[in-house]
Design a protein around this motif. Sequence first.
Motif, PDB file in Angstrom:
ATOM      1  N   ARG A  84      11.448   4.724  -3.978  1.00  0.00           N
ATOM      2  CA  ARG A  84      12.130   5.496  -2.957  1.00  0.00           C
ATOM      3  C   ARG A  84      11.348   6.369  -2.144  1.00  0.00           C
ATOM      4  N   PRO A  85      10.666   5.819  -1.088  1.00  0.00           N
ATOM      5  CA  PRO A  85       9.751   6.187  -0.143  1.00  0.00           C
ATOM      6  C   PRO A  85      10.687   7.020   0.818  1.00  0.00           C
ATOM      7  N   ARG A  86       9.998   7.697   1.561  1.00  0.00           N
ATOM      8  CA  ARG A  86      10.634   8.364   2.785  1.00  0.00           C
ATOM      9  C   ARG A  86      10.743   7.287   4.130  1.00  0.00           C
ATOM     10  N   HIS A  87       9.386   6.284   3.954  1.00  0.00           N
ATOM     11  CA  HIS A  87       9.075   5.607   5.155  1.00  0.00           C
ATOM     12  C   HIS A  87       8.869   4.118   4.477  1.00  0.00           C
ATOM     13  N   LEU A  88       9.097   3.047   5.185  1.00  0.00           N
ATOM     14  CA  LEU A  88       8.798   1.944   4.746  1.00  0.00           C
ATOM     15  C   LEU A  88       8.401   1.159   6.082  1.00  0.00           C
ATOM     16  N   HIS A  89       6.961   0.841   6.101  1.00  0.00           N
ATOM     17  CA  HIS A  89       6.606  -0.055   7.178  1.00  0.00           C
ATOM     18  C   HIS A  89       6.176  -1.644   6.715  1.00  0.00           C
ATOM     19  N   LEU A  90       6.907  -2.310   7.621  1.00  0.00           N
ATOM     20  CA  LEU A  90       6.775  -3.708   7.152  1.00  0.00           C
ATOM     21  C   LEU A  90       5.792  -4.294   8.333  1.00  0.00           C
ATOM     22  N   ASP A  91       4.730  -4.782   8.106  1.00  0.00           N
ATOM     23  CA  ASP A  91       3.567  -5.343   8.868  1.00  0.00           C
ATOM     24  C   ASP A  91       3.777  -6.810   8.722  1.00  0.00           C
ATOM     25  N   ALA A 106      11.017 -21.047  -0.124  1.00  0.00           N
ATOM     26  CA  ALA A 106      10.202 -21.305  -0.866  1.00  0.00           C
ATOM     27  C   ALA A 106       9.748 -19.681  -1.360  1.00  0.00           C
ATOM     28  N   THR A 107       9.545 -18.847  -0.250  1.00  0.00           N
ATOM     29  CA  THR A 107       8.478 -17.575  -0.301  1.00  0.00           C
ATOM     30  C   THR A 107       9.374 -16.488  -0.385  1.00  0.00           C
ATOM     31  N   VAL A 108      10.807 -16.493   0.178  1.00  0.00           N
ATOM     32  CA  VAL A 108      11.718 -15.299   0.199  1.00  0.00           C
ATOM     33  C   VAL A 108      11.678 -14.381  -1.265  1.00  0.00           C
ATOM     34  N   PRO A 109      11.734 -15.252  -2.376  1.00  0.00           N
ATOM     35  CA  PRO A 109      11.925 -14.543  -3.633  1.00  0.00           C
ATOM     36  C   PRO A 109      10.399 -13.499  -3.583  1.00  0.00           C
ATOM     37  N   LEU A 110       9.360 -14.109  -3.043  1.00  0.00           N
ATOM     38  CA  LEU A 110       8.063 -13.207  -3.091  1.00  0.00           C
ATOM     39  C   LEU A 110       8.405 -11.920  -2.187  1.00  0.00           C
ATOM     40  N   LEU A 111       9.009 -12.176  -1.074  1.00  0.00           N
ATOM     41  CA  LEU A 111       9.376 -10.851  -0.197  1.00  0.00           C
ATOM     42  C   LEU A 111      10.243 -10.034  -1.122  1.00  0.00           C
ATOM     43  N   GLU A 112      11.197 -10.516  -1.779  1.00  0.00           N
ATOM     44  CA  GLU A 112      12.261  -9.738  -2.383  1.00  0.00           C
ATOM     45  C   GLU A 112      11.754  -8.986  -3.310  1.00  0.00           C
ATOM     46  N   ALA A 113      10.820  -9.589  -4.278  1.00  0.00           N
ATOM     47  CA  ALA A 113      10.209  -8.737  -5.530  1.00  0.00           C
ATOM     48  C   ALA A 113       9.322  -7.689  -4.750  1.00  0.00           C
ATOM     49  N   ALA A 114       8.418  -7.879  -3.696  1.00  0.00           N
ATOM     50  CA  ALA A 114       7.511  -6.793  -3.123  1.00  0.00           C
ATOM     51  C   ALA A 114       8.691  -5.590  -2.607  1.00  0.00           C
ATOM     52  N   ALA A 115       9.548  -6.165  -1.945  1.00  0.00           N
ATOM     53  CA  ALA A 115      10.596  -5.069  -1.361  1.00  0.00           C
ATOM     54  C   ALA A 115      11.177  -4.238  -2.408  1.00  0.00           C
ATOM     55  N   ASP A 116      11.832  -4.983  -3.536  1.00  0.00           N
ATOM     56  CA  ASP A 116      12.211  -4.212  -4.507  1.00  0.00           C
ATOM     57  C   ASP A 116      11.461  -3.249  -5.143  1.00  0.00           C
ATOM     58  N   THR A 117      10.341  -3.486  -5.517  1.00  0.00           N
ATOM     59  CA  THR A 117       9.144  -2.934  -5.845  1.00  0.00           C
ATOM     60  C   THR A 117       9.062  -1.551  -4.847  1.00  0.00           C
ATOM     61  N   ALA A 118       8.863  -1.837  -3.779  1.00  0.00           N
ATOM     62  CA  ALA A 118       8.681  -0.757  -2.727  1.00  0.00           C
ATOM     63  C   ALA A 118       9.873   0.119  -2.518  1.00  0.00           C
ATOM     64  N   LEU A 119      10.940  -0.456  -2.543  1.00  0.00           N
ATOM     65  CA  LEU A 119      12.207   0.422  -2.358  1.00  0.00           C
ATOM     66  C   LEU A 119      12.465   1.207  -3.759  1.00  0.00           C
ATOM     67  N   GLY A 120      12.005   0.578  -4.795  1.00  0.00           N
ATOM     68  CA  GLY A 120      12.194   1.512  -5.975  1.00  0.00           C
ATOM     69  C   GLY A 120      11.362   2.401  -6.165  1.00  0.00           C
ATOM     70  N   LEU A 145       0.874  -1.294   0.065  1.00  0.00           N
ATOM     71  CA  LEU A 145       0.022  -0.048   0.065  1.00  0.00           C
ATOM     72  C   LEU A 145       1.012   1.293   0.099  1.00  0.00           C
ATOM     73  N   TRP A 146       0.569   2.188  -0.750  1.00  0.00           N
ATOM     74  CA  TRP A 146       1.288   3.545  -0.883  1.00  0.00           C
ATOM     75  C   TRP A 146       0.741   4.580  -0.240  1.00  0.00           C
ATOM     76  N   HIS A 147       1.214   5.279   0.635  1.00  0.00           N
ATOM     77  CA  HIS A 147       0.437   6.485   1.232  1.00  0.00           C
ATOM     78  C   HIS A 147       1.402   7.656   1.341  1.00  0.00           C
ATOM     79  N   ARG A 148       1.310   8.660   0.065  1.00  0.00           N
ATOM     80  CA  ARG A 148       2.167   9.714  -0.029  1.00  0.00           C
ATOM     81  C   ARG A 148       3.616   9.194  -0.125  1.00  0.00           C
ATOM     82  N   ASP A 149       4.524   9.399   0.990  1.00  0.00           N
ATOM     83  CA  ASP A 149       5.971   8.963   0.920  1.00  0.00           C
ATOM     84  C   ASP A 149       6.195   7.743   2.009  1.00  0.00           C
ATOM     85  N   THR A 150       5.035   6.994   1.935  1.00  0.00           N
ATOM     86  CA  THR A 150       5.262   5.783   2.880  1.00  0.00           C
ATOM     87  C   THR A 150       4.576   4.585   2.203  1.00  0.00           C
TER      88      THR A 150
END
Length: 111
Positions: free
Chosen positions: A45-52, A29-43, A12-17
């Motif tokens: 360039r948000p100011r904040h990343l909340h990992l729930d 088996a599932t780490v690649p899913l986290l890595e793909a989602a994290a790459d997208t999120a970090l790409g 979910l994107w909320h302005r700079d978060t």
Amino acid sequence: MRAEDLLQTHTLWHRDTVELRLTGELDLATVPLLEAAADTALGTRPRHLHLDLTGLTFCDQTGLRALHQLTHQAHAAHIQLRLTGTHPRLKRTLTQHPPAPSPRTPHVLRY
């Protein structure tokens, strides 16, 4: 069983978060899913990343390494990372420094 059946990632994107929610099992088996989602999120360039991690039901050593890697990536990119919904054992393990496993580090965490 497919990795997508074991771990769901919701971004979910909320302005700079960016909020990244994990539900299910985080393992080899599932780490690649986290890595793909994290790459997208970090790409973005948000100011904040909340990992729930509220919905995380299982995490093995591979999952822990992936979470540590994400922590280091966010820090290197000057993105403030906030963990939410962490089980106390998982939070304690993730905040240990350095992240290398020790005899007291659990190899598998179940909640």
